[in-house]
Design an enzyme around this catalytic site. Structure first.
Site, short mmCIF file in Angstrom:
data_model
loop_
_atom_site.label_atom_id
_atom_site.label_comp_id
_atom_site.label_asym_id
_atom_site.label_seq_id
_atom_site.Cartn_x
_atom_site.Cartn_y
_atom_site.Cartn_z
N CYS A 110 0.76 -1.29 0.04
CA CYS A 110 -0.09 -0.04 0.04
C CYS A 110 0.79 1.23 0.09
O CYS A 110 1.41 1.57 1.00
CB CYS A 110 -0.94 -0.02 1.29
SG CYS A 110 -1.92 1.61 1.13
N GLY A 111 0.85 1.86 -1.21
CA GLY A 111 1.76 3.11 -1.11
C GLY A 111 1.46 4.05 -0.39
O GLY A 111 2.30 5.04 0.01
N HIS A 112 0.06 4.51 -0.27
CA HIS A 112 -0.36 5.84 0.50
C HIS A 112 0.04 5.35 1.96
O HIS A 112 0.30 6.38 2.55
CB HIS A 112 -1.73 5.93 0.43
CG HIS A 112 -2.80 5.16 1.19
ND1 HIS A 112 -3.26 4.07 0.97
CD2 HIS A 112 -3.25 5.71 2.38
CE1 HIS A 112 -3.99 3.73 2.26
NE2 HIS A 112 -3.91 4.87 2.71
N ASP A 114 -10.22 3.89 -3.77
CA ASP A 114 -9.11 4.80 -3.32
C ASP A 114 -9.20 6.11 -3.27
O ASP A 114 -9.67 6.67 -4.67
CB ASP A 114 -7.76 4.22 -3.83
CG ASP A 114 -6.50 4.64 -3.07
OD1 ASP A 114 -6.52 5.82 -2.44
OD2 ASP A 114 -5.63 4.08 -3.20
N GLY A 165 -0.58 4.38 -4.47
CA GLY A 165 0.71 4.45 -4.49
C GLY A 165 1.29 3.18 -5.22
O GLY A 165 2.22 3.39 -5.88
N SER A 166 0.93 2.15 -4.84
CA SER A 166 1.25 0.85 -5.66
C SER A 166 0.65 0.90 -7.09
O SER A 166 1.38 0.29 -7.76
CB SER A 166 0.90 -0.38 -4.94
OG SER A 166 -0.70 -0.32 -4.52
#
Length: 354
Positions: free
Chosen positions: A104-106, A269, A274-275
């Protein structure tokens, strides 16, 4: 005196289960609820083993964090755990409305700030303008770089991804209600299906969110039914996380390109994902639309928030050609809470409305 007592008095909590102390943040509008105290021990020799243990034995913690009445169907959570990797400062398990993510990028952008501000990493040298935070995610080690001043976070965060690659390009998928559509599948710590929303009869910038969700969900279901997702290095990572509908502007441009990500159980989202940005950069690089160190801006059609991404170097993942992607964005704190459970509450572990 009575007012002071009222402030310090805590709500009743079932003594059989500790209250969960959380810090809430958001990155580009996408929430993150970080548990920093109260979670039972998550057993397992590796992070992926801990993820399996959490799913099998502690899933009620996820439901209490994410579900109503304490959360909502689009809430996102993070459980901090020890990592077996010697270079990692912390390990993390990601939680959503359906279960457990691999990346999870965020959340990484938010956790970079949190780890520095809450002392989970060594204090940076005096005068340092950036601190490094090594975060062990289920997909692997992700390095975050946190802008700082006086030892505290103070601005945007960027991270370097695990190797990102394209699993399938121009795959023909029969999507119910939309017919046969060419789809790309790419990995940025999690697998996503990518398609221009226009191919599904929608404008990602102006369509109703409900229509985008329905189309993305139909795409996700169709890909899962018609295509086997395999990760070259781990069975635990071999699943389709969701679908990302784009504006189709994949060729390099200084103008932001817009997308929306629908993942897990129709979870939307609020950020550019991010991902997803990681996987989309890998896809654009794979197609020759982007060169190394060319930075692109990605805008969320839900909130208008922006992440940037660029491929910083080539890599490998199994036999796949891959790239390491740098993603940058801004996270903000929104609050703290103690999540309690009162004895006799029939909805103690939460519920979801759809």
């Amino acid at each position: 005196m009575e007012a002071a007592l009222a402030v310090t008095r805590l709500p009743p909590n079932d003594p059989r289960t500790p209250a969960l102390s959380v810090v809430d943040m958001h990155t580009g509008g996408e929430p993150l609820r970080i548990v920093h105290a109260g979670c039972p021990e998550v057993a397992g020799p590796t992070l992926l083993a801990k993820r399996r243990y959490m799913r099998q034995h502690l899933d009620y913690i996820r439901r209490r964090l994410v579900f109503e009445p304490r959360g909502h169907r689009d809430m996102y959570g993070a459980i901090l755990v020890p990592s077996e990797l010697p270079d990692a400062h912390l390990g993390v398990l990601f939680l959503h409305n359906e279960g457990y993510s691999s990346m999870c990028g965020h959340a990484v952008l938010a956790l970079g700030r949190f780890a520095l501000d809450f002392g989970l990493v060594p204090a940076p040298p005096k005068g340092a303008r950036e601190a490094q935070v090594n975060i062990h995610c289920p997909c692997g080690l992700v390095t975050a770089f946190v802008e700082c001043e006086g030892g505290r976070s103070c601005g945007p965060v960027r991270f370097h991804s695990v190797p990102a690659f394209v699993l399938a390009s121009d795959l023909t998928v029969d999507v119910p209600g939309h017919g046969k559509v060419l789809v790309d599948i790419a990995y940025g710590g999690a697998f996503y299906a990518f398609v221009s929303a226009e191919k599904l009869g929608l404008d990602v910038c102006s369509a109703k969110t409900r229509d985008l969700v329905d189309a993305a969900s139909a795409l996700t279901g169709a890909v899962k039914a018609q295509f086997k997702i395999n990760h070259p290095e781990s069975e635990d990572l071999g699943f389709l996380y969701g679908s990302i509908l784009t504006d189709g502007k994949d060729a390099y441009s200084e103008e932001a390109t817009t997308n929306i990500c629908v993942f897990a159980d129709e979870q939307v989202d609020r950020s550019p994902t991010g991902s997803g940005v990681t996987a989309r950069i890998a896809l654009q690089y794979h197609k020759g639309l982007l060169q190394l160190n060319q930075t692109r801006a990605f805008k969320s059609s839900a909130t208008g928030s922006v992440f940037t991404g660029c491929a910083v170097r080539e890599a490998k993942c199994g036999d796949f050609k891959a790239v390491i992607v740098e993603v940058a964005g801004q996270a903000h704190y929104t609050g703290t809470a103690n999540l309690t459970v009162e004895d006799g509450d029939p909805l103690r572990d939460g519920f979801l409305l759809k």
